[in-house]
Design a protein around this motif. Structure first.
Motif, PDB file in Angstrom:
ATOM      1  N   SER A 111       4.780  17.296  38.811  1.00 34.32           N
ATOM      2  CA  SER A 111       5.304  17.548  37.472  1.00 34.32           C
ATOM      3  C   SER A 111       5.423  19.036  37.180  1.00 34.32           C
ATOM      4  O   SER A 111       6.433  19.506  36.652  1.00 34.32           O
ATOM      5  CB  SER A 111       4.401  16.885  36.427  1.00 34.32           C
ATOM      6  OG  SER A 111       4.888  17.112  35.117  1.00 34.32           O
ATOM      7  N   LEU A 112       4.399  19.788  37.543  1.00 34.66           N
ATOM      8  CA  LEU A 112       4.404  21.227  37.266  1.00 34.66           C
ATOM      9  C   LEU A 112       5.495  21.941  38.066  1.00 34.66           C
ATOM     10  O   LEU A 112       6.189  22.807  37.539  1.00 34.66           O
ATOM     11  CB  LEU A 112       3.033  21.819  37.583  1.00 34.66           C
ATOM     12  CG  LEU A 112       1.881  21.337  36.679  1.00 34.66           C
ATOM     13  CD1 LEU A 112       0.543  21.816  37.225  1.00 34.66           C
ATOM     14  CD2 LEU A 112       2.085  21.817  35.244  1.00 34.66           C
ATOM     15  N   VAL A 113       5.669  21.556  39.336  1.00 34.15           N
ATOM     16  CA  VAL A 113       6.750  22.142  40.130  1.00 34.15           C
ATOM     17  C   VAL A 113       8.099  21.798  39.514  1.00 34.15           C
ATOM     18  O   VAL A 113       8.987  22.649  39.382  1.00 34.15           O
ATOM     19  CB  VAL A 113       6.680  21.658  41.589  1.00 34.15           C
ATOM     20  CG1 VAL A 113       7.897  22.158  42.374  1.00 34.15           C
ATOM     21  CG2 VAL A 113       5.407  22.145  42.264  1.00 34.15           C
ATOM     22  N   LEU A 144       8.681  20.285  48.145  1.00 32.95           N
ATOM     23  CA  LEU A 144       8.064  19.040  48.589  1.00 32.95           C
ATOM     24  C   LEU A 144       6.553  19.127  48.442  1.00 32.95           C
ATOM     25  O   LEU A 144       5.945  20.146  48.774  1.00 32.95           O
ATOM     26  CB  LEU A 144       8.390  18.758  50.060  1.00 32.95           C
ATOM     27  CG  LEU A 144       9.859  18.678  50.473  1.00 32.95           C
ATOM     28  CD1 LEU A 144       9.950  18.514  51.995  1.00 32.95           C
ATOM     29  CD2 LEU A 144      10.553  17.519  49.766  1.00 32.95           C
ATOM     30  N   ILE A 145       5.951  18.052  47.949  1.00 27.13           N
ATOM     31  CA  ILE A 145       4.504  17.901  47.961  1.00 27.13           C
ATOM     32  C   ILE A 145       4.209  16.759  48.923  1.00 27.13           C
ATOM     33  O   ILE A 145       4.745  15.649  48.753  1.00 27.13           O
ATOM     34  CB  ILE A 145       3.938  17.582  46.563  1.00 27.13           C
ATOM     35  CG1 ILE A 145       4.248  18.726  45.586  1.00 27.13           C
ATOM     36  CG2 ILE A 145       2.433  17.353  46.639  1.00 27.13           C
ATOM     37  CD1 ILE A 145       5.509  18.569  44.801  1.00 27.13           C
ATOM     38  N   ILE A 146       3.417  17.007  49.946  1.00 17.57           N
ATOM     39  CA  ILE A 146       3.114  15.979  50.946  1.00 17.57           C
ATOM     40  C   ILE A 146       1.629  15.660  50.885  1.00 17.57           C
ATOM     41  O   ILE A 146       0.784  16.552  50.999  1.00 17.57           O
ATOM     42  CB  ILE A 146       3.509  16.434  52.360  1.00 17.57           C
ATOM     43  CG1 ILE A 146       4.995  16.837  52.401  1.00 17.57           C
ATOM     44  CG2 ILE A 146       3.247  15.314  53.371  1.00 17.57           C
ATOM     45  CD1 ILE A 146       5.468  17.342  53.755  1.00 17.57           C
ATOM     46  N   ASP A 147       1.335  14.373  50.706  1.00 16.12           N
ATOM     47  CA  ASP A 147      -0.045  13.943  50.497  1.00 16.12           C
ATOM     48  C   ASP A 147      -0.305  12.665  51.301  1.00 16.12           C
ATOM     49  O   ASP A 147       0.620  12.012  51.786  1.00 16.12           O
ATOM     50  CB  ASP A 147      -0.262  13.672  49.000  1.00 16.12           C
ATOM     51  CG  ASP A 147      -1.700  13.315  48.662  1.00 16.12           C
ATOM     52  OD1 ASP A 147      -2.619  13.799  49.354  1.00 16.12           O
ATOM     53  OD2 ASP A 147      -1.911  12.544  47.707  1.00 16.12           O
ATOM     54  N   ALA A 148      -1.563  12.341  51.443  1.00 18.07           N
ATOM     55  CA  ALA A 148      -2.021  11.041  51.928  1.00 18.07           C
ATOM     56  C   ALA A 148      -1.368  10.662  53.261  1.00 18.07           C
ATOM     57  O   ALA A 148      -1.427  11.422  54.214  1.00 18.07           O
ATOM     58  CB  ALA A 148      -1.769   9.979  50.843  1.00 18.07           C
ATOM     59  N   TYR A 181       2.925  27.750  44.302  1.00 18.59           N
ATOM     60  CA  TYR A 181       1.531  28.183  44.360  1.00 18.59           C
ATOM     61  C   TYR A 181       0.857  28.036  42.999  1.00 18.59           C
ATOM     62  O   TYR A 181      -0.257  27.503  42.901  1.00 18.59           O
ATOM     63  CB  TYR A 181       1.436  29.634  44.833  1.00 18.59           C
ATOM     64  CG  TYR A 181       0.010  30.150  44.892  1.00 18.59           C
ATOM     65  CD1 TYR A 181      -0.855  29.732  45.895  1.00 18.59           C
ATOM     66  CD2 TYR A 181      -0.476  31.033  43.929  1.00 18.59           C
ATOM     67  CE1 TYR A 181      -2.171  30.181  45.944  1.00 18.59           C
ATOM     68  CE2 TYR A 181      -1.787  31.489  43.971  1.00 18.59           C
ATOM     69  CZ  TYR A 181      -2.634  31.062  44.982  1.00 18.59           C
ATOM     70  OH  TYR A 181      -3.936  31.496  45.026  1.00 18.59           O
ATOM     71  N   ASP A 182       1.530  28.485  41.949  1.00 14.83           N
ATOM     72  CA  ASP A 182       0.947  28.361  40.609  1.00 14.83           C
ATOM     73  C   ASP A 182       0.763  26.896  40.231  1.00 14.83           C
ATOM     74  O   ASP A 182      -0.219  26.538  39.576  1.00 14.83           O
ATOM     75  CB  ASP A 182       1.836  29.056  39.575  1.00 14.83           C
ATOM     76  CG  ASP A 182       1.764  30.571  39.653  1.00 14.83           C
ATOM     77  OD1 ASP A 182       0.856  31.096  40.340  1.00 14.83           O
ATOM     78  OD2 ASP A 182       2.615  31.246  39.041  1.00 14.83           O
ATOM     79  N   ALA A 183       1.704  26.042  40.631  1.00 14.40           N
ATOM     80  CA  ALA A 183       1.594  24.613  40.329  1.00 14.40           C
ATOM     81  C   ALA A 183       0.383  24.009  41.035  1.00 14.40           C
ATOM     82  O   ALA A 183      -0.320  23.170  40.459  1.00 14.40           O
ATOM     83  CB  ALA A 183       2.869  23.892  40.749  1.00 14.40           C
ATOM     84  N   ALA A 184       0.148  24.419  42.272  1.00 12.13           N
ATOM     85  CA  ALA A 184      -0.999  23.904  43.007  1.00 12.13           C
ATOM     86  C   ALA A 184      -2.312  24.377  42.379  1.00 12.13           C
ATOM     87  O   ALA A 184      -3.269  23.595  42.231  1.00 12.13           O
ATOM     88  CB  ALA A 184      -0.926  24.336  44.472  1.00 12.13           C
ATOM     89  N   VAL A 185      -2.368  25.639  41.993  1.00 16.28           N
ATOM     90  CA  VAL A 185      -3.572  26.193  41.355  1.00 16.28           C
ATOM     91  C   VAL A 185      -3.825  25.518  40.016  1.00 16.28           C
ATOM     92  O   VAL A 185      -4.925  25.022  39.740  1.00 16.28           O
ATOM     93  CB  VAL A 185      -3.433  27.719  41.186  1.00 16.28           C
ATOM     94  CG1 VAL A 185      -4.528  28.256  40.267  1.00 16.28           C
ATOM     95  CG2 VAL A 185      -3.489  28.415  42.532  1.00 16.28           C
ATOM     96  N   LEU A 186      -2.790  25.503  39.172  1.00 20.81           N
ATOM     97  CA  LEU A 186      -2.943  24.910  37.848  1.00 20.81           C
ATOM     98  C   LEU A 186      -3.196  23.404  37.962  1.00 20.81           C
ATOM     99  O   LEU A 186      -3.985  22.840  37.198  1.00 20.81           O
ATOM    100  CB  LEU A 186      -1.685  25.171  37.016  1.00 20.81           C
ATOM    101  CG  LEU A 186      -1.685  24.665  35.567  1.00 20.81           C
ATOM    102  CD1 LEU A 186      -2.884  25.203  34.803  1.00 20.81           C
ATOM    103  CD2 LEU A 186      -0.386  25.046  34.877  1.00 20.81           C
ATOM    104  N   GLY A 187      -2.537  22.745  38.944  1.00 15.22           N
ATOM    105  CA  GLY A 187      -2.743  21.319  39.141  1.00 15.22           C
ATOM    106  C   GLY A 187      -4.177  20.991  39.507  1.00 15.22           C
ATOM    107  O   GLY A 187      -4.769  20.032  38.984  1.00 15.22           O
ATOM    108  N   ALA A 188      -4.760  21.785  40.409  1.00 13.98           N
ATOM    109  CA  ALA A 188      -6.155  21.567  40.790  1.00 13.98           C
ATOM    110  C   ALA A 188      -7.074  21.733  39.583  1.00 13.98           C
ATOM    111  O   ALA A 188      -7.999  20.941  39.370  1.00 13.98           O
ATOM    112  CB  ALA A 188      -6.552  22.540  41.898  1.00 13.98           C
TER     113      ALA A 188
END
Length: 252
Positions: free
Chosen positions: A204-206, A101-105, A213-220
């Motif tokens: 998308s990356l996940v 899960l990605i939780i935002d906003a 963790y890699d998706a969050a790093v690469l996404g940023a």
């Protein structure tokens, strides 16, 4: 998963950025009153239409079960609005999801009242707050957060066993052990919808198999790099949709 009658653009930006990052299929989980709006800008996406109350999405538990079963990853919160009725759905998702899960906003704002649910989760969770949202989650002042960005993100990630991506100049990403500080991006990206684009990239990356963790790093990194390409053309006049157009360039 998100959107409301008053903020349908957020879902459009997140879904389009997920497609531009390489997802084969992206589904927008939205209420019926905004499907035509989103689809007119995003014919490449698919749609799961849910109910609504007073312009805000409502989900049945069986809707959630279907989503968890059929999709690789789920993003929650973009354009959701001040939808207090969604708290029960978010609680059910946290208790039952086996998919990342990605939780935002607004998903983060709703999470404030049920954040203990993070301790009983069955799946990886990425939280992507800006300092204001993180202040509401932690009870810390925005000023304190901005002066102690690594420390506060690290502590929260460790306590709740989640990944925190704390937005802002030099975005911090941590899983409670490792810490990454992003160096891409520019002042022009402080514009409405930019965070929705980031959410779509990470989703998308996940979904493509990167670890959370890699998706969050690469996404940023990709989000900032695409923004840097857009800045070359638009300067401080860039808007969130301009960032999306350069995601492919940033990935080369």
């Amino acid at each position: 998963m998100g959107g409301c009658y008053y903020m349908s653009g957020a879902v459009t930006l997140a879904a389009k950025s997920a497609l531009r990052t390489g997802s084969g299929i992206v589904t927008c989980v939205v209420q019926g009153s905004i499907v035509d709006r989103i689809a007119s800008f995003l014919p490449e996406a698919t749609y799961k239409v849910c109910g609504e109350t007073d312009g805000y999405i409502t989900l049945k538990n069986e809707d959630v079960d279907e989503i968890i079963k059929n999709y690789d990853a789920v993003a929650i919160g973009v354009g959701l609005g001040k939808n207090q009725n969604f708290i029960s759905s978010l609680s059910y998702i946290l208790e039952n999801s086996t998919k990342p899960l990605i939780i935002d906003a607004d998903g983060l704002n709703l999470l404030c009242s049920i954040k203990e649910k993070l301790n009983i989760k069955k799946c990886p969770i990425i939280l992507t707050p800006h300092p204001g949202e993180f202040s509401r989650l932690t009870g810390l002042s925005i000023d304190y957060i901005n002066k102690n960005r690594v420390e506060v993100a690290l502590k929260f990630a460790k306590e709740y066993e989640c990944i925190v991506l704390l937005k802002g100049a030099s975005t911090v990403v941590t899983d409670g052990e490792m810490v990454y500080i992003n160096t891409t991006g520019n002042t022009g990206m402080a514009t409405g919808g930019s965070g929705d684009v980031l959410t779509g990239i990470i989703l998308s990356l996940v979904g493509q198999g990167y670890s959370p963790y890699d998706a969050a790093v690469l996404g940023a990194y990709l989000h900032g790099a695409a923004g840097d390409w857009a800045y070359k053309k638009y300067g401080n006049g860039l808007v969130a949709s301009d960032i999306i157009e350069y995601i492919g360039q940033a990935m080369l």
